[in-house]
Design an enzyme around this catalytic site. Sequence first.
Site, short mmCIF file in Angstrom:
data_model
loop_
_atom_site.label_atom_id
_atom_site.label_comp_id
_atom_site.label_asym_id
_atom_site.label_seq_id
_atom_site.Cartn_x
_atom_site.Cartn_y
_atom_site.Cartn_z
N ASP A 133 45.11 32.27 40.19
CA ASP A 133 44.19 32.33 41.43
C ASP A 133 44.06 33.70 41.94
OD1 ASP A 133 42.52 31.44 43.54
OD2 ASP A 133 44.31 31.20 44.87
N ASP A 176 47.89 28.23 44.98
CA ASP A 176 48.68 28.02 45.96
C ASP A 176 47.70 26.92 47.08
OD1 ASP A 176 46.28 29.57 46.81
OD2 ASP A 176 47.42 30.53 48.37
N ASP A 217 43.63 24.64 43.51
CA ASP A 217 44.31 24.82 42.39
C ASP A 217 45.34 23.80 41.75
OD1 ASP A 217 43.59 27.56 42.66
OD2 ASP A 217 45.02 28.06 44.35
#
Length: 981
Positions: free
Chosen positions: A352, A621, A625
């Site tokens: 990410d 985080d 995700d």
Amino acid sequence: MHHKHIPYGTILTTMDKDSASTNTELSQPLLDPGQGADDANIPPLNPDDPLFGLRSSQVQASREIFGNNEILVPETPIWRLFLNQFIGFLPLLIELAAIVSLAVQDWQDFGIIVAMLLVNACLGFREEYHAKKSLDELSEQLESEIAVRREGDTMVLNTKELVPGDVVLLVGGTIVPADVQWLKGDVVQVDTAALTGEPIPRKYPGENGDIIMSGTTIVGGECYGRVLYTGANTEIGKAQESVLADKTVRVVSVFQQKIMTVVQILVSISLVLVLAVLLVQGLLYDGFETDPKESILAALSILIASIPIALPLVLQVNLALGASFLAKEYNAIVTSIPALQDIASMSMLCSDKTGTLTTANMSIIEERTFSTDGFTNDDVIMYAYLCSNADKKDDPIDRAIVNAMEKSSASADGWTQTEIIGFNPSVKRVVAFAKDQSTGNVVTIAKGLPAKIIDTSAGAEDDGELQWAVAQAVDKKFVERVHAEDKALSSSGYKTIAIAICQGNARELGDSAVWNFAGLLPMLDPPRHDTPATIESLNHANINVKMITGDHANVGKETARLIGMGTNIYPGETMREAPAEQKNKMIFDADGFAAVLPSDKREIVMTLRNHYGLVTGMTGDGVNDAPALSAAQVGIAVEGATDAANNAADLILTEPGLSPIYGAVLESRRIFSRIKSYVIYRVAASLILVLSLSIIMFVKGCAVDSTFIIILALLNDISMIPVAYDTADATTKPQLPRARALVYQSVFYGFTHAALTLAFFFGMNFAALPNSVDLAMCFGTGYGETQGFVWFHLLLVTELAIFSVRAPGFFLFSIPSLYLVASVGLTVIAGALMVTLIPSFGLHGDNLGYIFAFNAVTLVVVDLLKIQFRKMIGEEPGDIIVGDELIEPKPKTEAQKTTEKALRNVVAMDAKLDPEDRERVVQVRKRQGSILAAFFDVTGEEMATNTGFIRQGGLHASLVGGQPVGDVPRTKRSRQTSSPY
């Protein structure tokens, strides 16, 4: 049964994340909560302000009645921990040998075998006891926190401090830490799979009521709730206590499975040879008539020599030392010990962007704010502020907006936010309702991804409660102007948040609601300081890194350029619309994807994992995700991640930065270099002993005294324990769990050394050397020197072999640890003294010299052959990575990046896993079961609780063997942040 209090922050099934099953006791409709709790003792809400929270006196009173938000987990008592060392497949074989020795009344052999068992048990107990303490310390670092309202203020507290009556803020990614009654906010989507097994999220409040159960996960929206029941009074708490009391869960890695399969095959082959030895000595050499007891013991001693009893201990110590090292050196906590194997094998890492590659420490650049006709820059900031939640102190976007509001000339005086529909990663927007207290006017405000704010059907229709297209959406020039401004900002690296407003309550107005686009807020989210060096270092280790972000493609490309990644980044929509084969190729070739949905992230990971067979990692985080983190073999939650992300992760970083990922890769590769070396060595040593002793028995009828063979096996096991502490090199090639390669190398060493050993033994019969021995003279008074000759040679060849096996190249260029050198040296010296000083042996000094000279030559010869053999079977180690420091990147053109990526892809395709090697095995067993059944547990870990896990949220730490971790700095964890857009 001993119990331990643990924080009740993250209560999920104790199954491994890769298992699709759940505990059957929890896979049933939800029951009424709080059975057994006294509702009258729950403090009431403040009548004037329901969100005021509890006063200090109420908190104290509630805690005295209900206690902390904790549950009891059974702890393995110390005596049981020691008893466990005698349970398992390998200890069982040694115990059977002891029983046979006892049956034939060979007290000397019986005593040595028992000593072998006790030494191994004491060493194993020591390591496992230290592991219990060290992993408990690790678990204490994994504490979940939540925003709580008390006395009118918002504070972030550890979840174990919650008491009934507390008012908490639940946002996307939060794992609900208690049974909570919905109070205020939007209708939240809750993943109840941990309790019900249902894959579809439920909505609260709704047909399922307004009580959100502990252990569920908020996946969309945000709300305030009142804590009703905590700890064991929650529904899942009561079920969890009974489940943990009845069952134990163990995760077995692919590598462990294969190692133990190889060991079982080895023992089976040894049993066949031992039976042949028994029959040959008993029938061909009349052993059954002259001395049946010695015939049985001779065969039994060969079996004992083939059993790698210390193997589980060395495996455990290696893995626990690795987990301890990562915690101490990098503040990276491994939540599933078998994941260390996957980290060592990883060849692809998806990441990410926001909060992972970048800091998520966003700031709004006010002078670059874009406002449309009818709105000023101050208006845009004010409306964004009214569409934010000041209680979400750790949310990067809301925090940036609140800070910008404080610094700007904008004012929201007289305005009150009356309701907010929180962020949902699938709709990528927040909607709030605000009221002007002076006029009574109500406005509806939306903030989020620009495309979704202009038209909520952009990209794909979603399930957001409110749908619209702004009035200006029909004006092509206006839309092009906004897109041009958005592209200009994103190309400069700015993340953009769009704002739109509707005069009136859009929910009540329905289709007649008129929305107007207000403007764009540019946010700067700089890369983490160590991101470029981490990317360069991972690439050097032949790990490709892909960026997967929900941001605009231009933002992704600019960030990729800044951190040294390739800029071949596709929009998520392009991937979604591509045909299957084209999509798979696009996923493999791309440097990243932008404007993705949570389902896209998971699909990318699953394609790399299942279609291409690559060991894939994922960092993130946010709640968006979590699906991808769970799908990846190596899920990595960065510092400040949400509860959902942490719960799905195998590795949790507790300090800012990505460098621990590189450290984890290096350490994992060293760990599995040690483990593979020891497994190859131990199987090879067993083959050397079994083949050599069996063949000289078949050909010459020479049998070494069973007592000394058992002593040889004991010395071998003890002297090799320092392998767990040996120096090892991390190489540029991923370490794969290929059992076939382990077997090939073990057979190479075993057969080569056995052949050379037999040639040496039989050659001594014909060599005209002073004081040489004769295998034909192996029995009776005066012939003990031949047995001593055979015994000491086997001791020396098996001890020295480790130096060749452990070295990736020529053994002289790989320096072993001082502990290993000292251990082998002392063992060889002790053996030499035994064969020269014990009268029954009386080995002549000349023969001792012959043995040393022969082994020195064969060590070099076999080591040179090893290098060629490894090339032949495709097991070249790769280049050595020197040092743990990050590699500073050098400027590269796109062509250079593409060329280097192509070379890494070649290595990646060579590191593909077979389909059967892509899953871990999760074993669930009854805790109160037959002790006899436990003997057939290969690793001897049957009685351990949740073996292989460090429970998240401060939960129980299981036992896997290891060293004390020491002081790991405590850091705030599990911040409940909604995902950036």
